[in-house]
Design an enzyme around this catalytic site. Structure first.
Site, short mmCIF file in Angstrom:
data_model
loop_
_atom_site.label_atom_id
_atom_site.label_comp_id
_atom_site.label_asym_id
_atom_site.label_seq_id
_atom_site.Cartn_x
_atom_site.Cartn_y
_atom_site.Cartn_z
N SER A 53 0.84 -1.20 0.00
CA SER A 53 0.00 0.00 0.00
C SER A 53 0.87 1.25 0.00
CB SER A 53 -0.89 0.01 1.25
OG SER A 53 -1.55 1.25 1.42
N TYR A 102 -3.29 -0.58 10.46
CA TYR A 102 -3.29 -1.05 9.07
C TYR A 102 -1.98 -0.67 8.38
CZ TYR A 102 -4.68 -1.20 4.11
OH TYR A 102 -4.74 -1.44 2.77
#
Length: 323
Positions: free
Chosen positions: A215, A228
């Site tokens: 990500s 996260y």
């Protein structure tokens, strides 16, 4: 991490990405030029929320995973692939692309996501592709081992493993992150990747490929995504370290690193209340990405044509330049 170190970390991925983009195999037929600013939805997304893990079919608008647009050309003919989180979002886009490139595909998903899984299976089976559905909870280490064994058995081998499934919940402060949330985030995003890779590697032959979904948060963490983002940083380093280990086995390990992409993660707690309309609007392209726009990256990293590419991360961030 300094800007210089970050540039060094990703300069190999940038060079590789340019080379792949220039290769004829990266294109899908003779598609006309399209302005990336307006090719997909660019207006703000309406505020909406579903109970975790959410269903793609109930989102507004429904994410585009390439159901009607992806055209294959046999780049993965005969391959056997397992994709976690393959019922929806980015995983679904990879599944559709893999199948249309000639691969047989096993899809893992959380049991309550069965409707989305059935939708994509019906689509691809109607096109004559083999699709195996394997529901289960990736936070269970035993299930992870069983998943690999079953995918290998039902597909007749395992050439591609995509660790894509993720858990994401936005919280404004660390004080709001419960132990239960932190534990689920770690077990879904990091532990499962470890268990699945460890079980799959002995079954893989030279030429096989492992692709992890990292990500933009791997290097530029969103303040509301502390747990996260921590897992995404771990995924990036795991990818690079494992690639060094597996080079001698002829198994490549790479990652795709998305920026803001419209998936069920966002409506199942991935965005703070009242912030849905801002999602992706601050990218240079002026919108969030759609899963379909990442499909070719997964195909490129799985095919033989990128056989010298391992330990790299491919960014898809809408022009932010973070990776």
């Amino acid at each position: 991490m300094t800007d210089t170190n970050r540039r060094d970390l990703f300069k190999g991925a940038a060079v590789t990405g340019l080379a792949a983009a220039a290769a004829p195999a990266f294109a899908q037929g003779a598609a006309p030029l399209a302005d990336p600013q307006t090719r997909f939805v660019s207006t703000p997304f309406p505020e909406q929320r579903q109970k975790w893990p959410a269903l793609q079919r109930d989102m507004h608008p429904v994410p585009d995973c390439g159901e009607t647009s992806y055209r294959g050309s046999g780049r993965l003919a005969g391959r056997k692939a397992l994709v976690t989180g393959g019922d929806s979002g980015i995983g679904r886009a990879a599944v559709i692309a893999f199948a249309r490139e000639g691969a047989d595909v096993a899809i893992n998903y959380y049991p309550s996501e069965e409707p989305d899984a059935q939708d994509v299976a019906k689509l691809l089976r109607a096109e004559g592709r083999k699709v195996v559905l394997i529901p289960g909870d990736l936070t269970d280490a035993k299930f992870c081992n069983d998943l690999i064994a079953r995918a290998n058995r039902e597909l007749g081998g395992l050439d591609i493993l995509v660790n894509n499934a993720a858990y994401q919940q936005s919280k404004e402060s660390i004080a709001e992150i419960s132990v239960e949330q932190f534990d689920r985030t770690m077990k879904t995003n990091v532990y499962a990747m470890f268990h699945l890779c460890k079980a799959a590697i002995p079954l893989m032959k030279p030429g096989a490929s492992i692709i992890n979904t990292a990500s933009v948060n791997s290097v530029s963490p969103g303040e509301e995504l502390l747990d996260y983002a921590t897992t995404k940083g771990a995924i990036l380093i795991f990818t690079k370290g494992l690639a060094k280990q597996l080079g001698k086995k002829g198994i490549r390990v790479n990652a795709v690193a998305p920026g803001p992409v419209w998936t069920p993660l966002q409506v199942a707690g991935g965005q703070l209340p009242g912030k849905m309309g801002e999602f992706g609007q601050d990218t240079p392209l002026g919108r969030a990405g759609q899963p379909a726009e990442l499909a070719s990256l997964y195909v490129t990293l799985a095919e033989t044509g990128t056989s010298f590419t391992s330990g790299s991360a491919f960014a898809a961030t809408g022009g932010t330049g973070v990776l």
